[in-house]
Design a protein around this motif. Structure first.
Motif, short mmCIF file in Angstrom:
data_model
loop_
_atom_site.label_atom_id
_atom_site.label_comp_id
_atom_site.label_asym_id
_atom_site.label_seq_id
_atom_site.Cartn_x
_atom_site.Cartn_y
_atom_site.Cartn_z
N LEU A 77 22.96 -25.24 22.13
CA LEU A 77 22.71 -26.46 22.88
C LEU A 77 21.64 -27.28 22.17
O LEU A 77 21.01 -26.82 21.22
N ASP A 78 21.44 -28.51 22.63
CA ASP A 78 20.46 -29.38 21.98
C ASP A 78 19.05 -28.82 22.15
O ASP A 78 18.74 -28.12 23.11
N GLU A 130 27.70 -32.16 28.51
CA GLU A 130 26.74 -31.28 29.18
C GLU A 130 27.38 -29.92 29.44
O GLU A 130 28.53 -29.84 29.86
N GLU A 141 20.63 -19.70 25.35
CA GLU A 141 19.59 -20.43 26.07
C GLU A 141 18.20 -20.09 25.54
O GLU A 141 17.18 -20.56 26.05
N ASP A 188 26.77 -27.84 31.77
CA ASP A 188 27.11 -27.66 33.19
C ASP A 188 28.44 -28.34 33.51
O ASP A 188 29.23 -27.83 34.32
N GLU A 189 28.68 -29.48 32.91
CA GLU A 189 29.95 -30.19 33.12
C GLU A 189 31.12 -29.35 32.64
O GLU A 189 32.17 -29.29 33.29
N GLU A 220 16.60 -30.68 25.44
CA GLU A 220 16.77 -30.42 26.86
C GLU A 220 17.58 -29.16 27.17
O GLU A 220 17.67 -28.77 28.34
N GLN A 221 18.20 -28.58 26.15
CA GLN A 221 19.06 -27.42 26.36
C GLN A 221 20.15 -27.74 27.40
O GLN A 221 20.51 -26.90 28.23
N ARG A 222 20.70 -28.95 27.29
CA ARG A 222 21.74 -29.40 28.21
C ARG A 222 23.05 -29.71 27.51
O ARG A 222 24.13 -29.51 28.08
N PHE A 223 22.95 -30.24 26.30
CA PHE A 223 24.13 -30.78 25.64
C PHE A 223 24.65 -29.84 24.56
O PHE A 223 23.89 -29.27 23.77
#
Length: 365
Positions: free
Chosen positions: A229-230, A289, A189, A291-292, A233-236
């Motif tokens: 992560l991407d 994602e 992260e 989180d997913e 957005e640091q989501r994907f």
């Protein structure tokens, strides 16, 4: 495919001091990854106005570079990773080498380097494997790892594409990249591997250098590898330090992030997606994602995860960890049945033990 005129004549200069057969046998009996090298290397020079020339198979030896060589200052450097296998019948083959050649050309274009025709790439690899064929180990999980690479050698301090290059291929006998069992992966992260418009889809050394601090960080958290992560957005989910990543859902769908310019288009990745289809799995290339994935691992929706690449082939992921949580796949220790089935299917093709339905094997005579 390039024309026949792209071919070069390779001068063969065998080493005057080959490794004795008994010592070579000891070295390849249980080789550590990337530590033992064969007797020879392939080398081809490039200069503007002359093109690719002076192709040789010669004794492996240190390079002589001027301190002002462009590669040392502006990092014009690309490489490939591929393997030669001793097949069931005692022959030697490589796996989809034309795809490595195509990716090498794409990397060169992105890094503003000289274009290396596919045929020269293939010639260099084949000729090196031929002269060092006794270095190709036999046995489960063993192979001859091949490292084609190109560096800028022009003596010049200034930010511009170089006008001189060396293309070189070296080789080393290897065993398994990871040990047996599942790996644990730290979700970074703090660092990202690539950004849109950057060099994420090119196989250049700078991508790997930038990942090392995150890899070191993963070790401090007790993990084997790092997942990026991407950058927006640091989501994907994108990819790991040197491998693509895939997840299996409970509806037998194999999901992996799409190639959108920030992820290296893995040749093993592509082969696994095809083999998954062959085995009746659904395949989906879609944004994932993080989180997913964590929620899906907890609920059982995502039941397997693995990393894939030339070095490791398939390495099952037992857990993903991040600040404040952990996602376990299965019991976190046992490799998934589908993951190992795909690995077996791929390695059986590479070893020549099963039908090569897709024409992936390139036999070296």
């Amino acid at each position: 495919m390039v024309s026949e005129s792209a071919a070069l004549h390779f001068t063969i200069e065998p080493t005057s001091s080959p490794t004795p057969a008994d010592h070579r046998a000891d070295l390849i009996a249980n080789p550590a990854f990337g530590r033992i090298f064969t007797d020879h290397m392939a080398i081809v020079k490039y200069s503007e106005g002359k093109g690719w020339h002076n192709a040789k198979i010669t004794a492996r030896k240190p390079l002589t570079l001027d301190p002002a060589a462009s590669v040392l200052h502006y990092a014009q450097e690309i490489f490939e990773g591929m393997k030669a296998y001793r097949t069931e019948g005692g022959g030697i083959a490589t796996f989809r080498p034309e795809e490595n050649a195509k990716r090498f050309r794409a990397s060169a274009e992105r890094m503003a380097m000289a274009d290396l025709p596919q045929e020269i790439f293939m010639q260099a690899v084949d000729e090196l494997v031929k002269i060092d064929r006794d270095w190709v180990p036999a046995g489960e999980g063993k192979s001859l790892y091949l490292r084609p690479f190109m560096i800028a050698t022009e003596v010049f301090l200034g930010v511009k594409p170089a006008s001189e290059y060396l293309f070189i291929v070296i080789a080393c006998p290897v065993g398994a990249y990871f040990g047996s069992g599942c790996v644990s992966v730290w979700v970074s992260e703090d660092y990202t591997r690539a950004a849109p418009g950057g060099t994420g889809a090119a196989k250049c050394g700078g991508n790997y250098a930038a990942s090392l601090v995150a890899q070191r960080d993963s070790k401090t958290h007790g993990c084997d590898q790092v997942l990026f992560l991407d950058s927006r957005e640091q989501r994907f989910i994108e990819e790991m330090g040197g491998m693509n990543v895939m997840f299996l859902r409970d509806d037998n769908t194999l999901v992996t992030p799409p190639l959108t310019g920030t992820i290296l288009p893995g040749i093993t990745r592509d082969a696994i997606l095809q083999l998954a289809k062959d085995r009746g799995l659904k395949v989906e290339q879609a944004p994932l994602e993080i989180d997913e994935i964590f929620a899906g691992a907890a609920s059982g929706r995502y039941k397997e995860a693995f990393a894939c690449g030339t070095a490791a082939v398939i390495s099952p992921i037992g857990s993903l960890r991040r600040t404040g949580g952990e996602a376990l796949f299965g019991d976190g220790k046992t490799a998934g049945e589908v993951s190992m089935g795909l690995k077996k299917a791929l390695t059986e093709i590479q070893a020549g033990r099963t039908n090569d339905a897709h024409g992936w094997i390139h036999t070296i005579t």
